[in-house]
Design an enzyme around this catalytic site. Structure first.
Site, mmCIF file in Angstrom:
data_model
loop_
_atom_site.group_PDB
_atom_site.id
_atom_site.type_symbol
_atom_site.label_atom_id
_atom_site.label_comp_id
_atom_site.label_asym_id
_atom_site.label_seq_id
_atom_site.Cartn_x
_atom_site.Cartn_y
_atom_site.Cartn_z
ATOM 1 N N SER A 1 32.561 49.574 43.231
ATOM 2 C CA SER A 1 33.920 50.065 42.975
ATOM 3 C C SER A 1 33.972 51.590 43.045
ATOM 4 O O SER A 1 34.895 52.171 43.632
ATOM 5 C CB SER A 1 34.382 49.624 41.580
ATOM 6 O OG SER A 1 34.481 48.229 41.519
ATOM 7 N N SER B 1 44.359 42.956 37.297
ATOM 8 C CA SER B 1 43.670 43.306 38.544
ATOM 9 C C SER B 1 43.584 44.814 38.727
ATOM 10 O O SER B 1 44.607 45.498 38.868
ATOM 11 C CB SER B 1 44.401 42.699 39.750
ATOM 12 O OG SER B 1 43.926 43.294 40.940
ATOM 13 N N ARG C 1 35.849 54.250 45.872
ATOM 14 C CA ARG C 1 36.793 55.280 45.416
ATOM 15 C C ARG C 1 36.309 56.681 45.769
ATOM 16 O O ARG C 1 37.114 57.588 46.020
ATOM 17 C CB ARG C 1 37.028 55.113 43.903
ATOM 18 C CG ARG C 1 37.884 53.863 43.587
ATOM 19 C CD ARG C 1 37.645 53.363 42.183
ATOM 20 N NE ARG C 1 38.562 52.314 41.751
ATOM 21 C CZ ARG C 1 38.423 51.013 42.025
ATOM 22 N NH1 ARG C 1 37.399 50.590 42.750
ATOM 23 N NH2 ARG C 1 39.291 50.128 41.568
ATOM 24 N N ASP D 1 33.444 39.826 37.717
ATOM 25 C CA ASP D 1 32.535 39.584 38.845
ATOM 26 C C ASP D 1 31.214 38.948 38.407
ATOM 27 O O ASP D 1 30.372 38.617 39.242
ATOM 28 C CB ASP D 1 32.232 40.904 39.576
ATOM 29 C CG ASP D 1 33.458 41.418 40.328
ATOM 30 O OD1 ASP D 1 34.360 40.616 40.627
ATOM 31 O OD2 ASP D 1 33.517 42.623 40.609
HETATM 32 C C1 S3P Z 1 37.521 45.626 41.884
HETATM 33 C C2 S3P Z 1 38.346 44.881 41.084
HETATM 34 C C3 S3P Z 1 38.152 43.435 40.843
HETATM 35 C C4 S3P Z 1 36.741 42.988 41.215
HETATM 36 C C5 S3P Z 1 36.319 43.528 42.545
HETATM 37 C C6 S3P Z 1 36.323 45.035 42.539
HETATM 38 C C7 S3P Z 1 37.801 47.055 42.083
HETATM 39 O O1 S3P Z 1 39.070 42.703 41.632
HETATM 40 O O2 S3P Z 1 36.670 41.582 41.227
HETATM 41 O O3 S3P Z 1 35.005 43.080 42.864
HETATM 42 O O4 S3P Z 1 36.927 47.788 42.588
HETATM 43 O O5 S3P Z 1 38.917 47.488 41.731
HETATM 44 P P1 S3P Z 1 40.549 42.321 41.096
HETATM 45 O O6 S3P Z 1 41.341 43.536 41.011
HETATM 46 O O7 S3P Z 1 41.071 41.359 42.141
HETATM 47 O O8 S3P Z 1 40.327 41.654 39.765
#
Ligand code: S3P
Length: 439
Positions: A28, A172, A32, A320
């Site tokens: 993540s 989310s 970013r 996750d």
């Molecule tokens: C993520 C958010 C999550 C996660 C994904 C990475 C992110 O998804 O499952 O692996 O980097 O913002 P969701 O926003 O669909 O929950």
């Protein structure tokens, strides 16, 4: 891309996990770092960058939009930021592979550009829901074509965005981040309220790069028209990748493993909280802050686990990590019940069904429900299971081998490279007997 060649794993039964290791960088935060570094003024130096296919898809997308990005080399990336209005349209479609995070965050960021972009992806990504981002973006004024809410998405050029006040229908971080990134290009203020806390890496990195974000309980606001200043970003090791080793050590007698420099952002530590509730022996040391993100070394020693009712407030904080946690539940004494996790059905695969089916093949009693699963701990046997091209399903069944009665074959594991390059190498070093072969 990985989906075009097939790779299977064979895991021999038994073993324990030992030693000290550093898993790859946080996915993540890596995404970013490229996105915000590209939009910043000045040069952003990133270290610990995840050289996995998902983060590399984001990197390639920004290169295609004219950003000079050097690396990655040994986790180091140098991004020559072009400023908020410096991206250039790509004359080709942008292919994002398996990466939902790239797609959903980019949709928001692209909605405010003066060029059109088409986003495509692999089979799994092309089946995932995108209305969750296209609907709020349309309310802001974006014009986006999709195939009935699925990829390909074509984000049209030059539409003026206006800030909105939006309550997320689901917890989310991808949707929250998408709207905040669009909000940087919108007139006025954009406010997002979430039903439960989700990972806040976007908010932290925006703040670290000098873009004001106002956080008030479950609500985040951003004013359009600001700018980002380049910085250096040290990406911690990914707690989602560390999870496979944490669960492996928790289930295999004699295990004692330390995962170093892992991100322990409070919005990501559901796996630690849940494993501790199950009786796991986990200790943290060397706690610190790097680039606005908390980190620590995580030591896990074997201890017998018991089944629990997983508290619903932990679900978004461990979203996750459930495939691996289901393996912990399969090895625990008693029953584990998960509810409130319907989002697991729309991840890289339907993770509830994929894990229920595989565990069942291995002799574990599972009962999938609409929003979760009931798993009764037992003895893991042997057999051939499907990963459904989902990296986390593949790695979860791999660590199940530590407690298996015989060999486990896991099919279609090539996508492990999306988040955890050299999983097999590190797992072998830690004590798992695993081989991969191309088919
Ligand atoms: C993520 C958010 C999550 C996660 C994904 C990475 C992110 O998804 O499952 O692996 O980097 O913002 P969701 O926003 O669909 O929950």
């Amino acid at each position: 891309m990985s989906s075009e060649h097939k790779k299977h794993y064979i895991v021999q039964p038994g073993g324990k996990l030992q030693g000290e290791l550093r898993v790859p960088g946080d996915k993540s935060i890596s995404h970013r770092s490229i996105m915000l570094g590209s939009l910043a003024e000045g040069v952003t130096e990133v270290s610990g960058f995840l050289e996995g296919e998902d983060a590399l898809a984001t990197l390639a997308a920004f290169r295609a939009m004219g950003v000079q990005i050097d690396g990655p080399q040994n986790g180091k990336v140098t991004i020559h930021g072009v400023g908020m209005h410096g991206l250039k349209g790509s004359d080709k479609e942008i292919y994002l592979g398996n990466s939902g995070t790239s797609t959903r965050l980019l949709s928001g960021l692209l909605a405010g550009q003066n060029f059109a972009t088409t986003l495509t992806g692999d089979k799994s990504l092309s089946g995932r829901p995108m209305r969750r981002v296209t609907d709020p973006l349309a309310t802001m004024g974006a014009v986006i074509d999709s195939d009935e809410g699925k990829l390909p998405l074509t984000i049209k050029a030059g539409n003026k965005l206006t800030g909105i006040t939006y309550t997320l229908p689901m917890a989310s971080a991808q949707v929250k981040s998408c709207i905040l990134l669009a909000g940087m290009y919108a007139k006025g203020k954009t406010t997002v309220t979430e039903p439960a806390p989700t990972r806040d890496h976007t908010e932290r990195m925006l703040t670290g790069m000098g873009y004001a974000v106002e956080v008030n309980g479950d609500t985040v606001s951003i004013e359009g028209g600001g700018k980002l200043t380049a910085t250096s970003i040290d990406v911690p090791a990914d707690i989602s990748s560390a999870t496979f080793f944490m669960v492996g050590a928790a289930i295999a007698e004699g295990s004692d493993i330390t995962l170093t420099h892992v991100g322990i952002n409070p919005t990501r530590i559901g796996v630690i909280n849940i494993l501790k509730l199950m009786g796991a022996d986990i200790t943290l040391s060397n706690e610190g802050i790097t680039g606005g993100e908390p980190v620590a070394d995580i030591r896990v020693r074997y201890a017998p686990l018991k089944g629990i009712q997983i508290p619903e407030d932990q679900v978004p904080l461990a979203i996750d990590e459930f495939p691996a946690l289901f393996v912990a539940a399969a090895c625990a004494e008693g029953t584990t019940i998960l509810t409130g996790a319907e989002e697991l059905r729309v991840k890289e695969s339907d993770r509830i069904q994929a894990m229920a089916d595989g565990l069942q093949i291995l002799g574990i009693d599972t009962e999938p429900t609409a929003d979760g699963i009931i798993i009764t701990g037992g003895i893991i046997g042997s057999g051939e299971v499907e990963s459904h091209d989902d990296h986390r399903i593949a790695m979860s069944f791999a660590i199940a081998g530590l407690q298996a009665g015989g060999t486990i074959q896991i099919n279609d594991c090539a996508n492990v490279a999306t988040s955890f390059p050299d999983f097999v190498g590190l797992a072998t070093k830690a004590g798992l007997e695993i081989d991969e072969f191309d088919v």
